[in-house]
Design a protein around this motif. Sequence first.
Motif, short mmCIF file in Angstrom:
data_model
loop_
_atom_site.label_atom_id
_atom_site.label_comp_id
_atom_site.label_asym_id
_atom_site.label_seq_id
_atom_site.Cartn_x
_atom_site.Cartn_y
_atom_site.Cartn_z
N PHE A 8 -15.70 -2.19 -4.29
CA PHE A 8 -15.36 -1.64 -2.98
C PHE A 8 -14.25 -0.60 -3.10
CE2 PHE A 8 -13.11 -1.85 1.13
CZ PHE A 8 -14.13 -1.34 1.91
N THR A 9 -13.31 -0.81 -4.00
CA THR A 9 -12.24 0.16 -4.24
C THR A 9 -12.82 1.47 -4.76
OG1 THR A 9 -10.74 -1.65 -4.77
CG2 THR A 9 -10.07 0.54 -5.45
N ILE A 10 -13.79 1.39 -5.65
CA ILE A 10 -14.41 2.59 -6.20
C ILE A 10 -15.17 3.35 -5.11
CG2 ILE A 10 -16.19 3.42 -7.81
CD1 ILE A 10 -15.31 1.08 -9.67
N VAL A 11 -15.94 2.64 -4.31
CA VAL A 11 -16.69 3.28 -3.22
C VAL A 11 -15.73 3.89 -2.20
CG1 VAL A 11 -18.26 2.85 -1.28
CG2 VAL A 11 -18.74 1.86 -3.52
N LEU A 12 -14.68 3.18 -1.87
CA LEU A 12 -13.70 3.69 -0.92
C LEU A 12 -12.97 4.91 -1.48
CD1 LEU A 12 -12.59 3.03 1.91
CD2 LEU A 12 -10.78 1.73 0.78
N ILE A 62 -3.96 1.97 -3.51
CA ILE A 62 -2.72 1.56 -2.85
C ILE A 62 -3.01 0.83 -1.54
CG2 ILE A 62 -0.65 2.44 -1.69
CD1 ILE A 62 -0.55 4.61 -3.87
N GLY A 63 -3.98 1.31 -0.78
CA GLY A 63 -4.31 0.66 0.49
C GLY A 63 -4.83 -0.75 0.30
N LEU A 64 -5.71 -0.94 -0.67
CA LEU A 64 -6.23 -2.29 -0.90
C LEU A 64 -5.20 -3.19 -1.56
CD1 LEU A 64 -9.90 -1.50 -1.88
CD2 LEU A 64 -9.05 -2.48 0.25
N GLY A 98 -3.45 3.13 6.71
CA GLY A 98 -2.10 3.67 6.48
C GLY A 98 -2.03 4.42 5.16
N ALA A 99 -2.67 3.88 4.13
CA ALA A 99 -2.71 4.57 2.84
C ALA A 99 -3.54 5.84 2.94
CB ALA A 99 -3.28 3.65 1.76
N PHE A 100 -4.60 5.82 3.75
CA PHE A 100 -5.40 7.03 3.96
C PHE A 100 -4.55 8.12 4.60
CE2 PHE A 100 -7.94 9.60 6.90
CZ PHE A 100 -8.80 10.21 6.01
#
Length: 149
Positions: A8-12, A62-64, A98-100
């Motif tokens: 999910f981190t990679i896709v995001l 960072i967001g996750l 927030g990280a976005f």
Amino acid sequence: METGVLPFTIVLGILWFLVYWVLGGVFFALIAIMRLGRLRKVRFSCLFSILALMCGVGASVIGLTYSETAVEECMLRAVNKAETVSAVFGCGFIGVFGAFLMGAAVLTIGGFLIMTISKSKTKPWIVLDQEDEGIEEQDLETQEKSKFF
């Protein structure tokens, strides 16, 4: 970071990169047009693409990571993959979004820095001063009165 969240981190990260790249590219293209072409476009494009990729991947990681504790509590209650994805967005929305926004701010500041690095000292191709155009028109009129044509 858990290995279950890694895909999910990679896709995001890819999604954030595409959003940053397209929206940031349009924003800086408009700014470059207003400057009338005084920019080394290839240098800016390459550096901006690399910066957008770094911001996209960094914002997702960072967001996750920031919202990891809230997401872990929700993932314990999740049964299938759909509930897992909704747990990540529902419980970790503040951290991820927030990280976005922080990544967008870094991209904007970095884009302006890259734009200053990529300034060109040559004259622009488009000249909007009518005084200069009048001189060129007079030169063309004298060239048209050639005896060969």
